[in-house]
Design a protein around this motif. Structure first.
Motif, PDB file in Angstrom:
ATOM      1  N   ALA A 129      14.576 -44.710  33.980  1.00 61.56           N
ATOM      2  CA  ALA A 129      14.523 -46.007  33.118  1.00 61.56           C
ATOM      3  C   ALA A 129      12.860 -46.666  33.427  1.00 61.56           C
ATOM      4  CB  ALA A 129      15.374 -47.266  33.312  1.00 61.56           C
ATOM      5  N   ILE A 130      12.739 -46.680  34.624  1.00 63.15           N
ATOM      6  CA  ILE A 130      11.109 -47.167  34.954  1.00 63.15           C
ATOM      7  C   ILE A 130      10.153 -46.063  34.283  1.00 63.15           C
ATOM      8  CG2 ILE A 130       9.730 -47.267  36.879  1.00 63.15           C
ATOM      9  CD1 ILE A 130      11.900 -48.470  38.485  1.00 63.15           C
ATOM     10  N   VAL A 161       6.390 -52.845  34.562  1.00 58.01           N
ATOM     11  CA  VAL A 161       7.287 -52.651  35.479  1.00 58.01           C
ATOM     12  C   VAL A 161       6.783 -52.981  36.639  1.00 58.01           C
ATOM     13  CG1 VAL A 161       9.263 -51.542  36.377  1.00 58.01           C
ATOM     14  CG2 VAL A 161       8.701 -50.929  34.174  1.00 58.01           C
ATOM     15  N   LEU A 162       7.106 -54.032  37.455  1.00 56.12           N
ATOM     16  CA  LEU A 162       6.678 -54.685  38.662  1.00 56.12           C
ATOM     17  C   LEU A 162       7.762 -54.600  39.648  1.00 56.12           C
ATOM     18  CD1 LEU A 162       4.176 -57.316  37.461  1.00 56.12           C
ATOM     19  CD2 LEU A 162       3.540 -55.028  37.893  1.00 56.12           C
ATOM     20  N   LYS A 163       7.290 -54.564  40.961  1.00 54.97           N
ATOM     21  CA  LYS A 163       8.038 -54.742  42.035  1.00 54.97           C
ATOM     22  C   LYS A 163       7.857 -56.020  42.674  1.00 54.97           C
ATOM     23  CE  LYS A 163      10.609 -52.133  45.959  1.00 54.97           C
ATOM     24  NZ  LYS A 163      10.414 -51.092  46.725  1.00 54.97           N
ATOM     25  N   GLU A 164       8.957 -56.963  42.834  1.00 54.10           N
ATOM     26  CA  GLU A 164       8.576 -58.217  43.445  1.00 54.10           C
ATOM     27  C   GLU A 164       9.916 -58.585  44.132  1.00 54.10           C
ATOM     28  OE1 GLU A 164       8.645 -61.177  40.300  1.00 54.10           O
ATOM     29  OE2 GLU A 164       7.114 -60.198  39.088  1.00 54.10           O
ATOM     30  N   THR A 173      10.995 -56.018  34.836  1.00 50.27           N
ATOM     31  CA  THR A 173      10.199 -55.933  33.391  1.00 50.27           C
ATOM     32  C   THR A 173      10.633 -56.929  32.611  1.00 50.27           C
ATOM     33  OG1 THR A 173       9.809 -54.043  31.789  1.00 50.27           O
ATOM     34  CG2 THR A 173      12.043 -54.290  32.436  1.00 50.27           C
ATOM     35  N   GLN A 174       9.807 -56.631  31.348  1.00 50.80           N
ATOM     36  CA  GLN A 174      10.220 -57.800  30.058  1.00 50.80           C
ATOM     37  C   GLN A 174       9.923 -57.176  29.056  1.00 50.80           C
ATOM     38  OE1 GLN A 174       7.588 -61.336  30.430  1.00 50.80           O
ATOM     39  NE2 GLN A 174       5.425 -59.942  30.641  1.00 50.80           N
ATOM     40  N   ASP A 175      10.873 -57.502  27.856  1.00 51.20           N
ATOM     41  CA  ASP A 175      10.723 -57.060  26.601  1.00 51.20           C
ATOM     42  C   ASP A 175       9.702 -57.616  25.914  1.00 51.20           C
ATOM     43  OD1 ASP A 175      11.327 -59.573  25.579  1.00 51.20           O
ATOM     44  OD2 ASP A 175      13.384 -58.955  25.077  1.00 51.20           O
ATOM     45  N   PRO A 176       9.225 -56.789  24.800  1.00 52.39           N
ATOM     46  CA  PRO A 176       7.943 -57.558  24.149  1.00 52.39           C
ATOM     47  C   PRO A 176       8.007 -58.820  23.634  1.00 52.39           C
ATOM     48  CG  PRO A 176       8.552 -55.479  23.191  1.00 52.39           C
ATOM     49  CD  PRO A 176       9.740 -55.875  24.093  1.00 52.39           C
ATOM     50  N   SER A 177       9.077 -59.619  23.808  1.00 50.11           N
ATOM     51  CA  SER A 177       9.226 -60.986  23.312  1.00 50.11           C
ATOM     52  C   SER A 177       9.086 -61.927  24.694  1.00 50.11           C
ATOM     53  CB  SER A 177      10.542 -61.497  22.668  1.00 50.11           C
ATOM     54  OG  SER A 177      10.498 -60.500  21.407  1.00 50.11           O
ATOM     55  N   GLY A 178       9.135 -61.207  25.911  1.00 46.05           N
ATOM     56  CA  GLY A 178       9.026 -62.082  27.149  1.00 46.05           C
ATOM     57  C   GLY A 178      10.274 -62.247  27.888  1.00 46.05           C
ATOM     58  N   ARG A 224      12.808 -61.374  30.371  1.00 40.73           N
ATOM     59  CA  ARG A 224      12.532 -60.515  32.007  1.00 40.73           C
ATOM     60  C   ARG A 224      13.837 -60.016  32.035  1.00 40.73           C
ATOM     61  NH1 ARG A 224       9.453 -62.479  35.990  1.00 40.73           N
ATOM     62  NH2 ARG A 224      11.396 -62.686  37.370  1.00 40.73           N
ATOM     63  N   VAL A 225      13.862 -58.535  32.609  1.00 38.70           N
ATOM     64  CA  VAL A 225      15.098 -57.852  32.791  1.00 38.70           C
ATOM     65  C   VAL A 225      14.689 -57.245  34.470  1.00 38.70           C
ATOM     66  CG1 VAL A 225      16.326 -55.943  32.233  1.00 38.70           C
ATOM     67  CG2 VAL A 225      15.082 -57.272  30.575  1.00 38.70           C
ATOM     68  N   VAL A 226      15.607 -57.576  35.236  1.00 40.51           N
ATOM     69  CA  VAL A 226      15.670 -56.927  36.411  1.00 40.51           C
ATOM     70  C   VAL A 226      16.419 -55.848  36.652  1.00 40.51           C
ATOM     71  CG1 VAL A 226      16.784 -57.578  39.013  1.00 40.51           C
ATOM     72  CG2 VAL A 226      15.666 -59.366  37.313  1.00 40.51           C
ATOM     73  N   LEU A 227      15.988 -54.706  37.141  1.00 39.36           N
ATOM     74  CA  LEU A 227      16.596 -53.438  37.023  1.00 39.36           C
ATOM     75  C   LEU A 227      17.333 -53.241  38.501  1.00 39.36           C
ATOM     76  CD1 LEU A 227      13.508 -51.391  35.436  1.00 39.36           C
ATOM     77  CD2 LEU A 227      15.429 -52.753  34.209  1.00 39.36           C
ATOM     78  N   ALA A 228      18.492 -53.160  38.397  1.00 39.48           N
ATOM     79  CA  ALA A 228      19.284 -53.050  39.535  1.00 39.48           C
ATOM     80  C   ALA A 228      20.300 -51.658  39.727  1.00 39.48           C
ATOM     81  CB  ALA A 228      20.128 -54.191  39.810  1.00 39.48           C
ATOM     82  N   ILE A 229      20.733 -51.432  41.015  1.00 40.91           N
ATOM     83  CA  ILE A 229      21.467 -50.264  41.055  1.00 40.91           C
ATOM     84  C   ILE A 229      22.878 -50.958  41.940  1.00 40.91           C
ATOM     85  CG2 ILE A 229      19.850 -48.561  40.928  1.00 40.91           C
ATOM     86  CD1 ILE A 229      19.573 -48.298  43.944  1.00 40.91           C
TER      87      ILE A 229
END
Length: 283
Positions: A251-252, A262-265, A271-276, A278-283
């Motif tokens: 996905a990244i 896509v940033l690591k914090e 990441t964030q969609d084009p409208s702002g 925010r989505v956290v990508l987890a496992i």
């Protein structure tokens, strides 16, 4: 059914911003029946099973009221294990004098209400997936009157309501966006979801593994709607859970290919969609 467990990609957690943490905690505990898993002076993680959190509340510094006609949260949706659980919550809300809406979506039965800050909430139970009507890759959904009288025949009469039952999960999230085409590219080509329903050029419903929807987006705040202020009430982020590191990395890579950041914090990929949103990508 596996719609909210691995290997399906699903929404596992939602984090929202509120004006007054203590006021919100009173609502989410007494009205929605969630418990506090962890709490600080400005944030709290809420749970139904005492182990995992499905919802977090945050009171930002200099917080301002929810902004209308902006992108962000339309509602988050809490999925109950059984229809009887939904009936019990109807009885509880009536007893508490809480106003709510109710709809039948064919695939599910749902209640709608707002928290004290105007954050939208859906509480629902799914009908048996074997009854869902599919035409190819499109699932039949609509919005009609919920038969409350029939639903209440499932209520556990005479038993005191004890809060959200174990097995309750974050079922899906529905967002305001500024542009449907941009959102579709992000969620489909980037995050890897599939379109399962389109609504009249106004809304898009997406999922993994043929669920009726894990994520929905709409332009009901207006095409080109602005992003809300960072310190306003509303969505902070939601977490999309992937099966494993390989699926998340795919996905990244896809997000980067379509030009999404896509940033690591602090050990989280965000990441964030084009409208702002925010989505956290987890496992």
């Amino acid at each position: 059914m596996g719609f909210h467990s691995k290997p399906t990609t699903f929404v596992g957690h939602v984090k929202i911003k509120v004006e007054n943490l203590e006021r919100s905690l009173t609502f989410y505990r007494e009205v929605l029946g969630l418990d506090i898993l962890e709490q600080t002076s400005s944030a709290a993680r809420l749970t139904t099973d005492g182990k995992t959190s499905i919802l977090s509340l945050e009171q930002p510094e200099n917080v301002i009221a929810k902004q209308g006609r902006a992108t962000g949260l339309y509602h988050f949706a809490i999925l109950l294990p059984e229809r009887s659980d939904l009936a019990d919550i109807v009885v509880h809300l009536i007893d508490k004098g809480i106003r709510f809406g109710a709809s039948d979506h064919l695939v599910s039965e749902a209640l709608y209400l707002d928290d004290p800050d105007g954050n939208g909430i859906e509480i629902y139970s799914d009908r048996d997936p074997s009854t869902w009507k599919w035409e190819g890759n499109n699932v039949a959904m609509t919005t009609i009157r919920l038969d409350i009288e029939n639903l209440l025949t499932c209520a556990k009469s005479g038993k005191a309501w004890k809060g959200m039952p174990e097995g309750t999960v974050m079922g899906h999230i529905h967002l305001h966006v500024a542009d449907l085409d941009q959102a579709e590219e992000f969620y489909i080509k980037g995050l890897g979801l599939d379109v399962v329903s389109r609504f009249a050029g106004q809304a898009l419903f997406m999922s993994d593994e043929k669920y009726h929807h894990h994520v929905a987006v709409n332009v009901w705040s207006g095409v080109g709607a602005p992003r809300p202020a960072e310190n306003s009430v509303g969505l902070e982020s939601f977490t999309l859970v992937y099966a494993d590191e390989e699926a998340r990395q795919a996905a990244i890579n896809q997000l980067q290919q379509i030009g999404a950041s896509v940033l690591k914090e602090e050990n989280e990929w965000i990441t964030q969609d084009p409208s702002g949103n925010r989505v956290v990508l987890a496992i």
